[in-house]
Structure formats: structure tokens, C-alpha cells
Design an enzyme around this catalytic site. Structure first.
Site, PDB file in Angstrom:
ATOM      1  N   ASN A  89      41.729  24.592  46.938  1.00 63.29           N
ATOM      2  CA  ASN A  89      41.503  25.857  47.021  1.00 63.29           C
ATOM      3  C   ASN A  89      39.720  25.474  47.128  1.00 63.29           C
ATOM      4  O   ASN A  89      39.320  25.144  45.826  1.00 63.29           O
ATOM      5  CB  ASN A  89      41.785  25.544  45.362  1.00 63.29           C
ATOM      6  CG  ASN A  89      41.448  27.016  44.520  1.00 63.29           C
ATOM      7  OD1 ASN A  89      41.248  27.835  45.188  1.00 63.29           O
ATOM      8  ND2 ASN A  89      42.031  27.205  43.438  1.00 63.29           N
ATOM      9  N   ARG A  93      45.249  26.885  49.074  1.00 58.15           N
ATOM     10  CA  ARG A  93      45.444  28.014  48.030  1.00 58.15           C
ATOM     11  C   ARG A  93      44.696  29.199  49.376  1.00 58.15           C
ATOM     12  O   ARG A  93      43.478  29.621  49.091  1.00 58.15           O
ATOM     13  CB  ARG A  93      44.597  27.579  47.235  1.00 58.15           C
ATOM     14  CG  ARG A  93      45.056  28.964  46.495  1.00 58.15           C
ATOM     15  CD  ARG A  93      44.489  28.868  44.556  1.00 58.15           C
ATOM     16  NE  ARG A  93      44.808  30.160  43.791  1.00 58.15           N
ATOM     17  CZ  ARG A  93      44.021  30.508  43.382  1.00 58.15           C
ATOM     18  NH1 ARG A  93      42.825  30.183  43.562  1.00 58.15           N
ATOM     19  NH2 ARG A  93      44.074  31.851  42.323  1.00 58.15           N
ATOM     20  N   HIS A 139      48.489  34.748  41.424  1.00 58.65           N
ATOM     21  CA  HIS A 139      49.405  33.843  40.370  1.00 58.65           C
ATOM     22  C   HIS A 139      51.080  33.830  40.841  1.00 58.65           C
ATOM     23  O   HIS A 139      51.396  33.530  40.311  1.00 58.65           O
ATOM     24  CB  HIS A 139      49.240  34.416  38.867  1.00 58.65           C
ATOM     25  CG  HIS A 139      48.049  34.030  38.390  1.00 58.65           C
ATOM     26  ND1 HIS A 139      48.027  35.238  37.105  1.00 58.65           N
ATOM     27  CD2 HIS A 139      47.373  33.374  38.398  1.00 58.65           C
ATOM     28  CE1 HIS A 139      46.728  34.767  36.485  1.00 58.65           C
ATOM     29  NE2 HIS A 139      46.142  34.032  37.298  1.00 58.65           N
ATOM     30  N   ARG A 177      37.736  40.319  31.555  1.00 60.75           N
ATOM     31  CA  ARG A 177      38.716  41.316  32.651  1.00 60.75           C
ATOM     32  C   ARG A 177      39.365  42.796  31.768  1.00 60.75           C
ATOM     33  O   ARG A 177      40.262  41.977  31.011  1.00 60.75           O
ATOM     34  CB  ARG A 177      39.650  41.090  33.767  1.00 60.75           C
ATOM     35  CG  ARG A 177      38.940  39.923  34.295  1.00 60.75           C
ATOM     36  CD  ARG A 177      40.099  40.210  35.353  1.00 60.75           C
ATOM     37  NE  ARG A 177      39.321  38.481  36.194  1.00 60.75           N
ATOM     38  CZ  ARG A 177      40.481  38.082  36.621  1.00 60.75           C
ATOM     39  NH1 ARG A 177      42.129  37.328  36.175  1.00 60.75           N
ATOM     40  NH2 ARG A 177      40.074  36.196  36.986  1.00 60.75           N
ATOM     41  N   GLU A 209      50.234  24.187  39.894  1.00 64.15           N
ATOM     42  CA  GLU A 209      49.698  25.130  40.912  1.00 64.15           C
ATOM     43  C   GLU A 209      49.666  24.322  42.581  1.00 64.15           C
ATOM     44  O   GLU A 209      50.097  24.574  43.679  1.00 64.15           O
ATOM     45  CB  GLU A 209      48.787  25.776  40.701  1.00 64.15           C
ATOM     46  CG  GLU A 209      49.228  27.141  40.263  1.00 64.15           C
ATOM     47  CD  GLU A 209      48.348  28.200  39.414  1.00 64.15           C
ATOM     48  OE1 GLU A 209      47.076  27.648  38.381  1.00 64.15           O
ATOM     49  OE2 GLU A 209      47.973  29.070  40.613  1.00 64.15           O
TER      50      GLU A 209
END
Ligand code: ADP
Length: 395
Positions: free
Chosen positions: A7, A90, A179, A240, A383
Site C-alpha cells: 500500500n 492497493r 473503501h 474531513r 484489507e
């Protein structure tokens, strides 16, 4: 087969080496401060975690250090590079070009590059990692696993914005969602735990981490999700804003003399529970603050939970029902207060929570009572394992 899962960000790179037969992690770690100075953290399974400063002018040196550590005589977990059968990368944005993971070829990489405009911070960094790996492991097959791919099944009514259609035609401005690897993994696992057929189940997955999104999964397909063209839309997150009235931007631009860069920075990095509380983006700090009487910390928690509940309600309407709700990621897996508060809004769905079961942290557990009409579960996401599985399936 051993799969190296990567990743890669612009200055950091997380990795795990996973044995796909036993689905166990052989070693994992992190390269940080790439292009600045460089630091490698490495931990073999059952072994000691080490951190060392190493000069990493580019990602190529970083990946070389990862390979060196994995094949090291003392702390390594494989004898040589040949024992790494594949690499799973990823990749953040696959636009409309990728509805599933794909074997990495020159042609495939060209198509990913064409999506760079949609994720200018993430995709180019992901691709640098791919390039560096290709240089050092030219004969190892590689697969790209996209955050957006799972959501490509959304119907048009869920992904078209209420904007002039020409912007979709010209620039592909639409909802993509993120996601996806996590939403897919958790919704599948939810069906397994319930002993239900994945193809005949309505699930709402609440991926609540620092970045947070919700996904409606109907009969194994994503039919709606809360993040949009970018990961800024939807839930209130750590830093955010999530959904706001777009006209606030003009209002603040005038009042505070902010340009678009300053506004976007504010929305991405200074908002969310951090901005509301002025205390922290971490829910452990917010809970401690609220317990100590910090009113704004409590407000931030209230706003967060309320927004999650509203999305669950809207996705229940979108699917005309819901069988299961799954909580996952840092907050979803660990924060029993958030889960309890969210579920309190959902009594009208016949949801009943078992307070004792809801105390669980970071483990698979059913937190609804046996009588609850909708099953509510905690399902830890993984993940890296999902990327390893996709990689093996394709090579
Ligand atoms: P990301 O992958 O988006 O960085 P994670 O899924 O790792 O996020 O979630 C990180 C967040 O999870 C932290 O910011 C914190 O708010 C929350 N978190 C982690 N552990 C706990 C805990 N024990 N209790 C409450 N919240 C937690």
C-alpha cells in the site's frame, strides 16, 4: 503462495507478506519519510519489531530494503525472492475502467494513469510503488486491487450528481466511492457469519475509521455508498467535513478571504470531529474529553453518530429493507459508545442491542439480541488479506 501486499503513498509504504494457503501474516512493516530521509519498521510474525533509519531517496530503495528484510538470514521469513509468488498493490482509483482487480500489464497501467486526474494525491503515488516493484521483481506477477472497483455495480441513479450532465460526459464527474475492498470483505464475511446466502442479503457496512464511509450491499453488490468523486463526501470523519451545503464555500471564501486551495485544505484536514471539538480526531481522546465535561467533544461525538444513523436510515430506504448492519475499522471495531448511540436511532427497524456483547473490541461478534429484527455485528476488516486473496485468484 506467499503474496507481498503493498500500500504505497507519496512518502510512505506499508507492506505485509501473507501466506495465502494458511492466510497468515509472515511479516509486516512500514517505510516512512521516503524522499526525505527514510525509516524502516519491520516485524516478522512472532518476532521483535525493529525500526531503523535508512536512506530512502526514492521508493526503489524502500522496496529494496523491504526485500532485504524479508530475505535476511536472521530476521527474514523467506529464503529468497523466488519464494514471493506475487505482489498485490492497493490502487485507489480505477475510475469507470476497472470494476474488478486486474493483473498489472503495461496496458493496464496506462488505463490506471488515465484515472490519475480523479485521485491526483493517491494514484500517482500508488503507481510509483508499482514501478519500483517491477524494477526489483521483474519476473513476479502483480495485481492491482482498486478501492473503487466494488462500487462499480452502483446503479446510475446512485452515482449521477445533480449537476449539468456534460460534466459527467466530459470529465466523468460522478460518485465512485472508496473503501471498496473493505466493504466487499466485511459484507461477505457478514453473510458467512450469519450462514446466509451472500446473493440474497441486504447489508449495510459502516466502515468507521479516520476516513469513514457506509455502503449498501444488496445481494452481493454495492448499490450505494457515501463517499463520492473523492473521499471527502458523506460521513463526518476524523478531519474531513463530509456532506456540507456547497454554498458555505463561497460564504467562507468571502468572509475569510480564502482561495480554493485553502478551502479544500480546511475541508480535508481541519474539519470533521477534529474541527468541531478543537481537541482531537481520535475517538479515544474525544470520549475522554466528553467524560471530563468537554462540551464540544460531546457535540462532535453526537454529530458523528447522528450522521451515521441518518445514512443507515437512507440506505435502508434505498434497499427497501436491511437484514444486517456491520461495524468495522478503528472506530467501528473498538468504540462501543458509538455503536450504541448509532443503534439507538434505529429502534424503529426492530434493532435491539445486547449491551454486554457490545462491550467487545476488535473481534467478530454479534451485538444484537437474538430477537432483534436486524442483525448487528462487529466484523473486523482485513484489507491486506482481501488484496492477497484477489491477487492469488488472478495469478
Ligand atoms: P484509517 O485506516 O482510516 O487511518 P483506522 O481504521 O485505523 O483508520 O481507525 C483509526 C481511528 O480509530 C482512530 O483515529 C480512532 O479514532 C479510532 N480508534 C482506534 N482504536 C480505538 C479505540 N480503542 N476506541 C475508540 N476508537 C478507536
Amino acid at each position: 503462495m506467499n503474496v507481498l501486499v503493498i500500500n504505497c503513498g507519496s512518502s510512505s509504504l506499508k507492506f505485509q507478506l501473507i501466506n495465502s494457503d494458511t492466510e497468515t501474516v509472515l511479516a509486516k512493516g512500514l517505510c516512512e519519510r521516503i524522499g526525505i530521509d527514510g525509516r524502516l519498521t519491520y516485524q516478522p510474525a512472532g518476532g521483535e519489531k525493529t525500526t531503523e533509519d535508512k536512506a530512502m531517496p526514492t521508493h526503489t530503495e524502500a522496496i529494496q530494503f523491504v526485500i532485504d528484510a524479508l530475505t535476511d538470514e536472521k530476521r527474514g521469513v523467506v529464503g529468497s525472492l523466488e519464494e514471493i509468488g506475487a505482489v498485490g498493490h492497493r490502487l485507489v482509483h480505477g475510475g469507470e475502467k476497472f470494476a474488478s482487480s486486474a493483473v498489472i500489464t503495461d496496458e493496464m497501467l496506462k488505463a490506471v494513469e488515465e484515472c490519475n486526474d480523479l485521485a491526483p494525491l493517491h494514484n500517482p503515488a500508488n503507481l510509483i510503488g508499482v514501478d519500483a516493484c517491477k524494477k526489483l521483481m521483474p519476473n513476479t506477477p502483480m495485481v492491482g486491487v482498486f478501492d473503487t472497483a466494488f462500487h462499480q455495480t452502483m446503479p446510475e441513479k446512485a452515482y449521477i450528481y445533480g449537476l449539468p450532465y456534460e460534466y459527467y460526459d466530459k470529465y466523468k464527474v460522478r460518485r465512485y466511492g472508496f473503501h471498496g475492498t473493505s466493504h466487499s470483505f466485511v459484507s461477505k464475511r457478514t453473510a458467512e457469519i450469519l450462514g446466509a446466502s451472500y446473493d440474497n442479503l441486504k447489508t449495510i457496512v459502516c466502515h468507521l475509521g479516520n476516513g469513514a464511509s457506509i455502503c449498501a450491499v444488496e445481494n452481493g453488490k454495492s448499490v450505494d455508498t457515501s463517499m463520492g468523486l473523492t473521499p471527502l463526501e458523506g460521513l463526518v470523519m476524523g478531519t474531513r467535513s463530509g456532506d456540507i451545503d456547497p454554498a458555505i464555500l463561497e460564504f467562507l471564501a468571502k468572509k475569510e478571504d480564502m482561495d480554493i486551495t485553502a478551502l479544500m485544505n480546511m475541508l480535508n484536514k481541519k474539519s470533521g470531529v477534529q474541527g468541531m471539538s478543537g481537541l482531537s480526531s481520535d475517538f479515544r481522546d474525544l470520549s475522554a474529553g466528553a467524560d471530563a465535561g468537554n462540551k464540544r467533544a460531546q457535540t462532535a461525538l453526537d454529530v458523528f453518530c447522528y450522521r451515521v444513523a441518518k445514512y443507515v436510515g437512507s440506505y435502508t430506504a434505498a434497499m427497501n429493507g436491511v437484514d444486517a448492519i456491520a461495524f468495522t475499522a478503528g472506530i467501528g471495531e473498538n468504540d462501543s459508545y458509538v455503536r450504541e448511540q448509532v443503534c439507538k436511532y434505529l429502534g424503529y427497524l426492530g434493532i435491539e442491542i445486547d449491551a454486554e456483547a457490545n462491550k467487545a473490541r476488535g473481534e467478530e461478534v454479534m451485538i444484537s439480541t437474538p430477537d432483534s429484527k436486524v442483525k448487528v455485528l462487529v466484523v473486523p476488516t482485513n484489507e491486506e488479506l482481501a488484496i492477497a486473496r484477489e491477487t492469488v485468484a488472478l495469478v
